[in-house]
Write an enzyme that holds these catalytic residues in place. Structure first.
Site, short mmCIF file in Angstrom:
data_model
loop_
_atom_site.label_atom_id
_atom_site.label_comp_id
_atom_site.label_asym_id
_atom_site.label_seq_id
_atom_site.Cartn_x
_atom_site.Cartn_y
_atom_site.Cartn_z
N GLU A 70 0.83 -1.21 0.00
CA GLU A 70 0.00 0.00 0.00
C GLU A 70 0.87 1.26 0.00
O GLU A 70 0.54 2.25 -0.65
CB GLU A 70 -0.93 0.03 1.23
CG GLU A 70 -1.94 -1.12 1.29
CD GLU A 70 -3.09 -0.98 0.31
OE1 GLU A 70 -3.12 -0.01 -0.46
OE2 GLU A 70 -3.96 -1.87 0.29
N GLU A 118 -12.40 0.09 -9.89
CA GLU A 118 -11.97 -0.85 -10.94
C GLU A 118 -12.89 -0.90 -12.16
O GLU A 118 -12.43 -1.04 -13.31
CB GLU A 118 -11.83 -2.27 -10.36
CG GLU A 118 -10.66 -2.44 -9.39
CD GLU A 118 -10.90 -1.87 -8.00
OE1 GLU A 118 -12.07 -1.55 -7.68
OE2 GLU A 118 -9.93 -1.72 -7.24
N ARG A 145 0.65 3.83 -3.27
CA ARG A 145 0.05 5.15 -3.03
C ARG A 145 1.10 6.24 -2.85
O ARG A 145 1.01 7.30 -3.46
CB ARG A 145 -0.86 5.10 -1.79
CG ARG A 145 -1.97 4.07 -1.94
CD ARG A 145 -2.96 4.12 -0.80
NE ARG A 145 -3.75 2.89 -0.76
CZ ARG A 145 -4.99 2.79 -0.36
NH1 ARG A 145 -5.65 3.84 0.06
NH2 ARG A 145 -5.62 1.63 -0.34
N ASP A 165 -4.79 -10.05 -8.12
CA ASP A 165 -5.06 -9.03 -9.15
C ASP A 165 -3.87 -8.29 -9.78
O ASP A 165 -3.49 -8.54 -10.94
CB ASP A 165 -6.10 -8.02 -8.65
CG ASP A 165 -5.82 -7.39 -7.27
OD1 ASP A 165 -4.72 -7.61 -6.75
OD2 ASP A 165 -6.69 -6.68 -6.76
#
Ligand code: DMJ
Length: 461
Positions: A81, A348, A85, A214
Protein backbone atom coordinates in the site's frame (compact mmCIF):
# COMPACT_ATOMS: atom_id res chain seq x y z
CA UNK A 1 -16.66 16.17 -7.14
CA UNK A 2 -12.90 16.41 -6.68
CA UNK A 3 -13.18 19.90 -5.22
CA UNK A 4 -15.85 18.73 -2.80
CA UNK A 5 -13.81 15.71 -1.68
CA UNK A 6 -10.63 17.75 -1.27
CA UNK A 7 -12.21 20.76 0.44
CA UNK A 8 -13.81 18.62 3.12
CA UNK A 9 -10.68 16.55 3.66
CA UNK A 10 -8.85 19.85 4.09
CA UNK A 11 -11.42 21.19 6.52
CA UNK A 12 -11.70 18.15 8.79
CA UNK A 13 -8.70 15.89 8.29
CA UNK A 14 -5.83 17.89 6.82
CA UNK A 15 -2.52 16.05 7.17
CA UNK A 16 -4.27 12.91 8.48
CA UNK A 17 -4.77 9.97 6.18
CA UNK A 18 -8.44 9.98 5.27
CA UNK A 19 -11.70 11.78 6.05
CA UNK A 20 -14.80 10.54 7.83
CA UNK A 21 -17.44 12.70 6.08
CA UNK A 22 -20.35 11.95 8.42
CA UNK A 23 -18.39 12.45 11.63
CA UNK A 24 -16.37 15.29 10.11
CA UNK A 25 -13.14 14.03 11.58
CA UNK A 26 -10.10 12.06 10.42
CA UNK A 27 -10.35 8.37 9.67
CA UNK A 28 -7.59 6.63 11.55
CA UNK A 29 -8.69 3.01 11.44
CA UNK A 30 -7.48 2.26 7.94
CA UNK A 31 -4.23 0.82 6.59
CA UNK A 32 -2.18 3.89 7.47
CA UNK A 33 -3.70 4.27 10.93
CA UNK A 34 -3.46 7.47 12.93
CA UNK A 35 -0.03 8.58 11.72
CA UNK A 36 -0.04 11.96 10.02
CA UNK A 37 1.05 10.71 6.62
CA UNK A 38 -1.40 12.74 4.56
CA UNK A 39 -2.41 9.69 2.48
CA UNK A 40 -5.24 11.62 0.78
CA UNK A 41 -2.86 14.45 -0.13
CA UNK A 42 -0.17 12.24 -1.64
CA UNK A 43 -2.67 9.93 -3.35
CA UNK A 44 -4.89 12.73 -4.67
CA UNK A 45 -2.36 15.32 -5.74
CA UNK A 46 -1.74 14.11 -9.30
CA UNK A 47 -5.50 14.09 -9.90
CA UNK A 48 -5.66 17.76 -8.87
CA UNK A 49 -2.75 18.47 -11.19
CA UNK A 50 -4.41 16.72 -14.15
CA UNK A 51 -7.65 18.60 -13.50
CA UNK A 52 -5.83 21.92 -13.42
CA UNK A 53 -6.88 22.67 -9.82
CA UNK A 54 -3.77 24.72 -9.24
CA UNK A 55 -4.48 26.25 -5.84
CA UNK A 56 -5.37 22.91 -4.32
CA UNK A 57 -2.32 21.33 -5.96
CA UNK A 58 -0.07 24.01 -4.40
CA UNK A 59 -1.54 23.44 -0.93
CA UNK A 60 -0.76 19.75 -1.23
CA UNK A 61 2.75 20.31 -2.54
CA UNK A 62 3.48 22.70 0.32
CA UNK A 63 2.25 20.20 2.89
CA UNK A 64 4.50 17.51 1.40
CA UNK A 65 7.49 19.82 1.50
CA UNK A 66 6.90 20.98 5.06
CA UNK A 67 5.40 17.95 6.75
CA UNK A 68 5.76 14.67 4.91
CA UNK A 69 8.34 12.34 6.43
CA UNK A 70 8.63 8.78 7.65
CA UNK A 71 11.57 9.68 9.90
CA UNK A 72 11.07 9.49 13.64
CA UNK A 73 7.80 7.65 13.47
CA UNK A 74 7.39 4.04 14.38
CA UNK A 75 4.66 2.94 12.00
CA UNK A 76 4.03 -0.57 10.82
CA UNK A 77 3.35 0.01 7.14
CA UNK A 78 2.11 -2.24 4.36
CA UNK A 79 4.91 -2.46 1.81
CA UNK A 80 2.37 -2.79 -1.01
CA UNK A 81 0.00 0.00 0.00
CA UNK A 82 2.84 2.38 0.80
CA UNK A 83 4.47 1.64 -2.51
CA UNK A 84 1.42 2.04 -4.75
CA UNK A 85 0.05 5.15 -3.03
CA UNK A 86 3.08 7.03 -1.68
CA UNK A 87 5.97 5.96 -3.91
CA UNK A 88 3.66 5.79 -6.95
CA UNK A 89 2.07 9.15 -6.18
CA UNK A 90 5.42 10.91 -5.71
CA UNK A 91 6.86 9.37 -8.87
CA UNK A 92 3.98 10.62 -10.99
CA UNK A 93 4.32 14.10 -9.52
CA UNK A 94 8.03 13.99 -10.33
CA UNK A 95 7.32 12.97 -13.92
CA UNK A 96 4.67 15.69 -14.29
CA UNK A 97 6.67 18.53 -12.77
CA UNK A 98 10.38 17.63 -12.62
CA UNK A 99 10.28 19.02 -9.06
CA UNK A 100 13.15 17.29 -7.20
CA UNK A 101 11.09 17.33 -3.99
CA UNK A 102 9.03 14.41 -5.28
CA UNK A 103 12.03 12.34 -6.36
CA UNK A 104 13.57 12.77 -2.90
CA UNK A 105 10.34 11.82 -1.16
CA UNK A 106 9.77 8.78 -3.40
CA UNK A 107 13.26 7.58 -2.59
CA UNK A 108 12.81 8.36 1.11
CA UNK A 109 9.68 6.18 1.26
CA UNK A 110 11.15 3.35 -0.82
CA UNK A 111 14.24 3.27 1.41
CA UNK A 112 12.02 2.75 4.44
CA UNK A 113 10.52 -0.30 2.73
CA UNK A 114 13.84 -1.95 1.85
CA UNK A 115 14.32 -3.89 5.14
CA UNK A 116 11.24 -5.95 4.19
CA UNK A 117 13.24 -7.47 1.32
CA UNK A 118 15.78 -9.10 3.66
CA UNK A 119 14.44 -12.64 3.33
CA UNK A 120 16.10 -15.86 2.16
CA UNK A 121 14.36 -15.62 -1.22
CA UNK A 122 14.21 -11.84 -1.65
CA UNK A 123 10.40 -12.02 -1.66
CA UNK A 124 9.51 -9.20 0.75
CA UNK A 125 7.40 -9.42 3.86
CA UNK A 126 4.06 -7.61 3.87
CA UNK A 127 4.66 -5.24 6.78
CA UNK A 128 7.67 -3.21 7.87
CA UNK A 129 8.28 -1.00 10.87
CA UNK A 130 9.57 2.36 9.65
CA UNK A 131 11.79 2.88 12.69
CA UNK A 132 13.18 -0.53 13.61
CA UNK A 133 13.07 -2.01 10.12
CA UNK A 134 11.56 -5.18 11.60
CA UNK A 135 9.40 -6.84 8.97
CA UNK A 136 6.80 -9.60 9.11
CA UNK A 137 3.84 -11.16 7.36
CA UNK A 138 0.16 -11.08 8.23
CA UNK A 139 -0.82 -13.76 10.74
CA UNK A 140 -3.78 -14.79 8.59
CA UNK A 141 -1.86 -15.42 5.35
CA UNK A 142 -1.43 -19.13 4.64
CA UNK A 143 1.46 -20.49 6.75
CA UNK A 144 3.47 -17.27 7.03
CA UNK A 145 3.19 -16.48 3.33
CA UNK A 146 3.65 -13.23 1.49
CA UNK A 147 0.83 -12.29 -0.90
CA UNK A 148 1.16 -12.38 -4.68
CA UNK A 149 -0.71 -9.14 -5.35
CA UNK A 150 1.48 -7.37 -2.79
CA UNK A 151 5.04 -8.48 -3.54
CA UNK A 152 4.14 -8.70 -7.24
CA UNK A 153 3.05 -5.06 -7.39
CA UNK A 154 6.29 -3.21 -6.82
CA UNK A 155 7.94 -3.51 -10.21
CA UNK A 156 6.80 -0.34 -11.97
CA UNK A 157 7.66 1.99 -9.11
CA UNK A 158 10.98 0.42 -8.18
CA UNK A 159 12.19 0.18 -11.80
CA UNK A 160 11.29 3.81 -12.47
CA UNK A 161 12.88 4.96 -9.22
CA UNK A 162 16.16 3.36 -10.29
CA UNK A 163 16.02 5.15 -13.62
CA UNK A 164 15.40 8.62 -12.18
CA UNK A 165 17.88 8.29 -9.30
CA UNK A 166 20.58 6.39 -11.17
CA UNK A 167 20.63 3.88 -8.29
CA UNK A 168 20.19 0.32 -9.62
CA UNK A 169 19.31 -1.13 -6.20
CA UNK A 170 15.54 -0.70 -6.47
CA UNK A 171 15.34 -2.43 -9.84
CA UNK A 172 17.54 -5.23 -8.53
CA UNK A 173 15.10 -5.86 -5.69
CA UNK A 174 12.13 -6.31 -7.99
CA UNK A 175 14.17 -8.24 -10.55
CA UNK A 176 14.90 -10.78 -7.79
CA UNK A 177 11.15 -11.18 -7.19
CA UNK A 178 10.64 -11.60 -10.94
CA UNK A 179 13.27 -14.36 -11.13
CA UNK A 180 11.73 -16.31 -8.26
CA UNK A 181 8.34 -16.17 -9.97
CA UNK A 182 9.76 -17.00 -13.35
CA UNK A 183 11.60 -20.08 -12.19
CA UNK A 184 9.14 -21.56 -9.72
CA UNK A 185 6.89 -24.38 -10.88
CA UNK A 186 3.40 -23.07 -11.52
CA UNK A 187 0.50 -25.42 -10.84
CA UNK A 188 -1.37 -25.73 -14.17
CA UNK A 189 0.49 -22.64 -15.32
CA UNK A 190 -1.21 -20.51 -12.64
CA UNK A 191 0.17 -18.41 -9.80
CA UNK A 192 -1.28 -19.15 -6.35
CA UNK A 193 -1.94 -16.14 -4.12
CA UNK A 194 0.47 -17.18 -1.34
CA UNK A 195 4.24 -17.71 -1.38
CA UNK A 196 6.45 -18.34 1.64
CA UNK A 197 9.37 -15.88 1.59
CA UNK A 198 11.59 -18.20 3.63
CA UNK A 199 11.13 -21.47 1.77
CA UNK A 200 10.16 -20.12 -1.64
CA UNK A 201 7.23 -22.56 -1.71
CA UNK A 202 3.60 -21.82 -2.54
CA UNK A 203 1.03 -21.74 0.29
CA UNK A 204 -2.63 -22.62 -0.28
CA UNK A 205 -3.42 -23.15 -3.94
CA UNK A 206 -5.94 -20.34 -4.27
CA UNK A 207 -5.85 -18.34 -7.50
CA UNK A 208 -7.62 -15.07 -8.19
CA UNK A 209 -7.78 -12.07 -10.46
CA UNK A 210 -9.47 -10.37 -7.53
CA UNK A 211 -8.21 -9.95 -3.97
CA UNK A 212 -4.69 -11.29 -3.29
CA UNK A 213 -3.80 -11.89 -6.96
CA UNK A 214 -5.06 -9.03 -9.15
CA UNK A 215 -2.33 -6.47 -9.69
CA UNK A 216 0.48 -9.02 -10.07
CA UNK A 217 -0.87 -9.82 -13.55
CA UNK A 218 -1.40 -6.12 -14.20
CA UNK A 219 2.25 -5.37 -13.43
CA UNK A 220 3.55 -8.05 -15.79
CA UNK A 221 1.85 -6.40 -18.75
CA UNK A 222 2.61 -2.90 -17.55
CA UNK A 223 6.30 -3.55 -16.83
CA UNK A 224 6.60 -4.46 -20.48
CA UNK A 225 4.69 -1.36 -21.56
CA UNK A 226 6.66 0.90 -19.21
CA UNK A 227 9.96 -0.39 -20.62
CA UNK A 228 8.93 0.74 -24.11
CA UNK A 229 8.05 -2.90 -24.90
CA UNK A 230 11.63 -4.07 -24.38
CA UNK A 231 11.13 -6.11 -21.18
CA UNK A 232 10.13 -9.16 -23.21
CA UNK A 233 10.42 -11.47 -20.20
CA UNK A 234 7.51 -9.63 -18.53
CA UNK A 235 5.34 -9.85 -21.63
CA UNK A 236 6.01 -13.57 -22.00
CA UNK A 237 5.15 -14.22 -18.36
CA UNK A 238 1.97 -12.18 -18.83
CA UNK A 239 0.97 -14.02 -22.01
CA UNK A 240 1.58 -17.43 -20.44
CA UNK A 241 -0.38 -16.53 -17.31
CA UNK A 242 -3.33 -15.30 -19.38
CA UNK A 243 -3.46 -18.52 -21.43
CA UNK A 244 -3.81 -20.47 -18.16
CA UNK A 245 -6.34 -18.00 -16.73
CA UNK A 246 -8.44 -18.18 -19.90
CA UNK A 247 -8.44 -21.95 -19.77
CA UNK A 248 -8.96 -22.49 -16.04
CA UNK A 249 -10.75 -19.41 -14.69
CA UNK A 250 -12.62 -17.42 -17.36
CA UNK A 251 -16.17 -18.70 -17.73
CA UNK A 252 -19.47 -17.70 -19.35
CA UNK A 253 -22.74 -17.74 -17.39
CA UNK A 254 -25.87 -19.47 -18.77
CA UNK A 255 -27.12 -16.06 -19.89
CA UNK A 256 -23.91 -15.18 -21.62
CA UNK A 257 -22.01 -13.07 -19.07
CA UNK A 258 -18.23 -13.46 -19.13
CA UNK A 259 -16.54 -13.58 -15.73
CA UNK A 260 -13.23 -14.55 -14.10
CA UNK A 261 -13.87 -17.03 -11.34
CA UNK A 262 -11.68 -17.64 -8.31
CA UNK A 263 -10.07 -21.08 -8.20
CA UNK A 264 -9.47 -22.97 -4.94
CA UNK A 265 -7.33 -26.02 -5.53
CA UNK A 266 -9.34 -27.74 -8.30
CA UNK A 267 -12.65 -26.11 -7.51
CA UNK A 268 -14.02 -23.06 -9.26
CA UNK A 269 -15.79 -20.69 -6.89
CA UNK A 270 -18.15 -18.94 -9.28
CA UNK A 271 -17.57 -15.56 -7.71
CA UNK A 272 -15.90 -12.41 -8.95
CA UNK A 273 -14.56 -9.66 -6.68
CA UNK A 274 -15.23 -6.05 -7.57
CA UNK A 275 -11.43 -5.79 -7.52
CA UNK A 276 -11.28 -8.16 -10.52
CA UNK A 277 -13.27 -5.68 -12.62
CA UNK A 278 -9.98 -4.01 -13.59
CA UNK A 279 -9.26 -7.10 -15.69
CA UNK A 280 -11.69 -6.03 -18.44
CA UNK A 281 -9.29 -3.19 -19.19
CA UNK A 282 -6.27 -5.43 -18.70
CA UNK A 283 -7.38 -8.07 -21.22
CA UNK A 284 -8.16 -5.31 -23.72
CA UNK A 285 -4.88 -3.46 -23.20
CA UNK A 286 -2.90 -6.69 -23.57
CA UNK A 287 -4.76 -7.51 -26.78
CA UNK A 288 -4.38 -4.02 -28.25
CA UNK A 289 -0.62 -3.97 -27.75
CA UNK A 290 0.36 -7.27 -29.34
CA UNK A 291 -0.70 -8.97 -32.52
CA UNK A 292 -0.96 -12.71 -31.81
CA UNK A 293 -3.41 -15.57 -32.23
CA UNK A 294 -5.25 -14.62 -29.01
CA UNK A 295 -5.78 -10.96 -29.84
CA UNK A 296 -9.42 -10.96 -31.00
CA UNK A 297 -10.52 -13.42 -28.35
CA UNK A 298 -8.88 -11.45 -25.54
CA UNK A 299 -10.37 -8.19 -26.74
CA UNK A 300 -13.80 -9.86 -26.62
CA UNK A 301 -13.12 -11.20 -23.13
CA UNK A 302 -12.05 -7.71 -21.99
CA UNK A 303 -15.28 -6.24 -23.34
CA UNK A 304 -17.27 -9.13 -21.86
CA UNK A 305 -15.83 -8.75 -18.35
CA UNK A 306 -16.43 -4.99 -18.46
CA UNK A 307 -20.01 -5.60 -19.50
CA UNK A 308 -20.47 -8.09 -16.65
CA UNK A 309 -19.16 -5.56 -14.12
CA UNK A 310 -21.57 -2.99 -15.53
CA UNK A 311 -24.35 -5.57 -15.08
CA UNK A 312 -23.33 -5.99 -11.43
CA UNK A 313 -23.92 -2.24 -11.07
CA UNK A 314 -27.23 -1.94 -12.87
CA UNK A 315 -28.70 -5.00 -11.15
CA UNK A 316 -28.46 -3.08 -7.87
CA UNK A 317 -31.09 -0.41 -7.07
CA UNK A 318 -28.32 2.07 -6.23
CA UNK A 319 -26.70 1.47 -9.64
CA UNK A 320 -23.42 0.84 -7.80
CA UNK A 321 -21.76 -2.56 -7.76
CA UNK A 322 -21.18 -4.87 -4.77
CA UNK A 323 -17.80 -5.92 -3.35
CA UNK A 324 -18.24 -9.40 -4.86
CA UNK A 325 -20.84 -11.05 -7.04
CA UNK A 326 -21.70 -14.61 -7.87
CA UNK A 327 -22.98 -16.84 -10.63
CA UNK A 328 -25.26 -19.77 -9.87
CA UNK A 329 -28.39 -21.37 -11.30
CA UNK A 330 -30.39 -18.75 -9.40
CA UNK A 331 -28.42 -15.51 -9.85
CA UNK A 332 -25.94 -13.83 -12.12
CA UNK A 333 -23.66 -10.89 -11.28
CA UNK A 334 -25.27 -10.40 -7.87
CA UNK A 335 -23.91 -10.55 -4.33
CA UNK A 336 -25.47 -13.28 -2.20
CA UNK A 337 -23.82 -12.90 1.18
CA UNK A 338 -24.41 -9.87 3.38
CA UNK A 339 -20.68 -9.22 3.76
CA UNK A 340 -20.33 -8.91 -0.04
CA UNK A 341 -22.95 -6.22 -0.57
CA UNK A 342 -21.00 -3.09 0.28
CA UNK A 343 -19.44 -0.54 -2.08
CA UNK A 344 -16.44 1.42 -0.80
CA UNK A 345 -16.02 3.92 -3.67
CA UNK A 346 -13.86 1.46 -5.61
CA UNK A 347 -12.54 2.43 -9.06
CA UNK A 348 -11.97 -0.85 -10.94
CA UNK A 349 -15.12 -0.86 -13.07
CA UNK A 350 -14.56 2.76 -14.15
CA UNK A 351 -10.92 1.94 -14.89
CA UNK A 352 -12.12 -0.64 -17.42
CA UNK A 353 -14.65 1.82 -18.88
CA UNK A 354 -11.79 4.28 -19.37
CA UNK A 355 -9.41 1.80 -21.01
CA UNK A 356 -12.16 0.37 -23.24
CA UNK A 357 -13.28 3.87 -24.21
CA UNK A 358 -9.76 4.81 -25.26
CA UNK A 359 -9.35 1.58 -27.24
CA UNK A 360 -12.76 1.40 -28.94
CA UNK A 361 -14.46 4.81 -28.70
CA UNK A 362 -17.72 2.98 -28.18
CA UNK A 363 -20.05 5.59 -26.68
CA UNK A 364 -21.56 3.08 -24.26
CA UNK A 365 -18.51 3.30 -22.00
CA UNK A 366 -19.06 7.01 -21.50
CA UNK A 367 -22.77 6.40 -20.95
CA UNK A 368 -21.96 3.80 -18.30
CA UNK A 369 -19.48 6.16 -16.64
CA UNK A 370 -22.09 8.91 -16.56
CA UNK A 371 -24.64 6.55 -14.95
CA UNK A 372 -22.02 5.87 -12.27
CA UNK A 373 -21.39 9.59 -11.68
CA UNK A 374 -25.12 10.13 -11.13
CA UNK A 375 -25.27 7.17 -8.73
CA UNK A 376 -22.25 8.43 -6.78
CA UNK A 377 -23.85 11.86 -6.51
CA UNK A 378 -27.16 10.41 -5.40
CA UNK A 379 -25.98 7.87 -2.85
CA UNK A 380 -22.38 8.58 -1.84
CA UNK A 381 -22.19 12.37 -1.72
CA UNK A 382 -22.77 13.97 1.67
CA UNK A 383 -22.43 17.62 2.68
CA UNK A 384 -18.89 16.88 3.89
CA UNK A 385 -17.41 14.49 1.34
CA UNK A 386 -18.10 11.08 -0.21
CA UNK A 387 -18.85 7.82 1.64
CA UNK A 388 -19.15 4.19 0.67
CA UNK A 389 -22.39 2.22 1.11
CA UNK A 390 -23.08 -0.74 3.38
CA UNK A 391 -25.55 -2.45 1.05
CA UNK A 392 -25.97 -1.51 -2.61
CA UNK A 393 -29.24 -3.48 -2.80
CA UNK A 394 -31.14 -1.15 -0.50
CA UNK A 395 -33.02 1.82 -1.92
CA UNK A 396 -31.57 4.13 0.72
CA UNK A 397 -28.45 2.42 1.98
CA UNK A 398 -26.54 3.34 5.09
CA UNK A 399 -23.24 5.13 4.46
CA UNK A 400 -19.92 3.85 5.79
CA UNK A 401 -18.39 7.20 6.83
CA UNK A 402 -15.08 6.74 4.98
CA UNK A 403 -13.76 8.75 2.06
CA UNK A 404 -11.08 6.40 0.77
CA UNK A 405 -7.89 7.99 -0.54
CA UNK A 406 -8.27 5.92 -3.71
CA UNK A 407 -11.52 7.74 -4.41
CA UNK A 408 -9.42 10.83 -5.19
CA UNK A 409 -6.47 8.93 -6.66
CA UNK A 410 -8.38 6.54 -8.90
CA UNK A 411 -12.17 6.73 -8.98
CA UNK A 412 -12.41 10.41 -9.82
CA UNK A 413 -9.33 10.33 -12.05
CA UNK A 414 -10.61 7.51 -14.24
CA UNK A 415 -14.06 9.12 -14.48
CA UNK A 416 -12.46 12.44 -15.46
CA UNK A 417 -10.22 10.81 -18.06
CA UNK A 418 -13.19 8.90 -19.50
CA UNK A 419 -14.59 12.27 -20.55
CA UNK A 420 -11.26 13.82 -21.60
CA UNK A 421 -9.67 13.90 -25.04
CA UNK A 422 -7.33 11.05 -25.92
CA UNK A 423 -4.46 13.53 -25.86
CA UNK A 424 -4.74 13.82 -22.06
CA UNK A 425 -2.33 11.12 -20.82
CA UNK A 426 -2.30 9.10 -24.05
CA UNK A 427 -1.97 5.36 -23.45
CA UNK A 428 1.09 5.07 -25.70
CA UNK A 429 3.00 7.52 -23.49
CA UNK A 430 1.73 6.70 -20.00
CA UNK A 431 1.06 3.55 -18.04
CA UNK A 432 -1.07 3.68 -14.88
CA UNK A 433 0.18 2.06 -11.72
CA UNK A 434 -2.41 0.05 -9.81
CA UNK A 435 -3.41 3.14 -7.82
CA UNK A 436 -3.99 5.09 -11.09
CA UNK A 437 -0.77 7.08 -10.82
CA UNK A 438 0.42 7.48 -14.42
CA UNK A 439 4.09 6.69 -15.05
CA UNK A 440 5.87 7.66 -18.27
CA UNK A 441 6.77 5.10 -20.91
CA UNK A 442 10.48 4.85 -21.62
CA UNK A 443 11.50 6.04 -25.05
CA UNK A 444 8.01 7.39 -25.83
CA UNK A 445 7.55 10.10 -23.24
CA UNK A 446 9.64 13.25 -22.81
CA UNK A 447 8.71 13.33 -19.11
CA UNK A 448 10.59 10.12 -18.34
CA UNK A 449 13.41 12.18 -16.81
CA UNK A 450 16.01 9.42 -16.70
CA UNK A 451 19.02 10.33 -14.54
CA UNK A 452 22.10 11.14 -16.65
CA UNK A 453 24.59 8.28 -16.72
CA UNK A 454 27.82 9.36 -15.04
CA UNK A 455 30.85 7.90 -16.73
CA UNK A 456 33.83 6.70 -14.68
CA UNK A 457 36.47 9.48 -14.45
CA UNK A 458 39.02 7.72 -16.67
CA UNK A 459 36.51 7.48 -19.55
CA UNK A 460 34.98 10.89 -19.01
CA UNK A 461 38.09 12.75 -20.14
C1 DMJ B 1 -6.49 0.41 -4.70
O1 DMJ B 1 -5.67 0.71 -3.62
C2 DMJ B 1 -5.70 -0.24 -5.82
O2 DMJ B 1 -6.43 -0.16 -7.00
C3 DMJ B 1 -5.37 -1.67 -5.52
O3 DMJ B 1 -4.72 -2.29 -6.60
C4 DMJ B 1 -6.62 -2.43 -5.19
N1 DMJ B 1 -7.47 -1.79 -4.24
C5 DMJ B 1 -7.66 -0.37 -4.24
C6 DMJ B 1 -8.93 0.15 -4.86
O4 DMJ B 1 -10.02 -0.66 -4.83
Amino acid sequence: MMEHAWRNYKLYAWGKNELRPLSQRPHSGSIFGSYDLGATIVDGLDTLYIMGLENEYREGRDWIERKFTLDNISAELSVFETNIRFVGGMLTLYAFTGDPLYKEKAQHVADKLLPAFQTPTGIPYALVNTKSGVAKNYGWASGGSSILSEFGTLHLEFAYLSDITGNPLYRERVQTIRQVLKEIEKPKGLYPNFLNPKTGKWGQLHMSLGALGDSYYEYLLKAWLQSGQTDEEAREMYDEAMVAIMDKMVRTSPNGLTYVSDLKFDRLEHKMDHLACFSGGLFALGAATRQNEHRDKYMEVGKGITNTCHESYIRAPTQLGPEAFRFSDAVEARALRSQEKYYILRPETFESYFVLWRLTHDQKYRDWGWEAVLALEKHCRTPHGYCGLRNVYQQEPQKDDVQQSFFLAETLKYLYLLFSDDSVLPLDEWVFNTEAHPLPIKGANQYYRQAPVTLPVSNAS
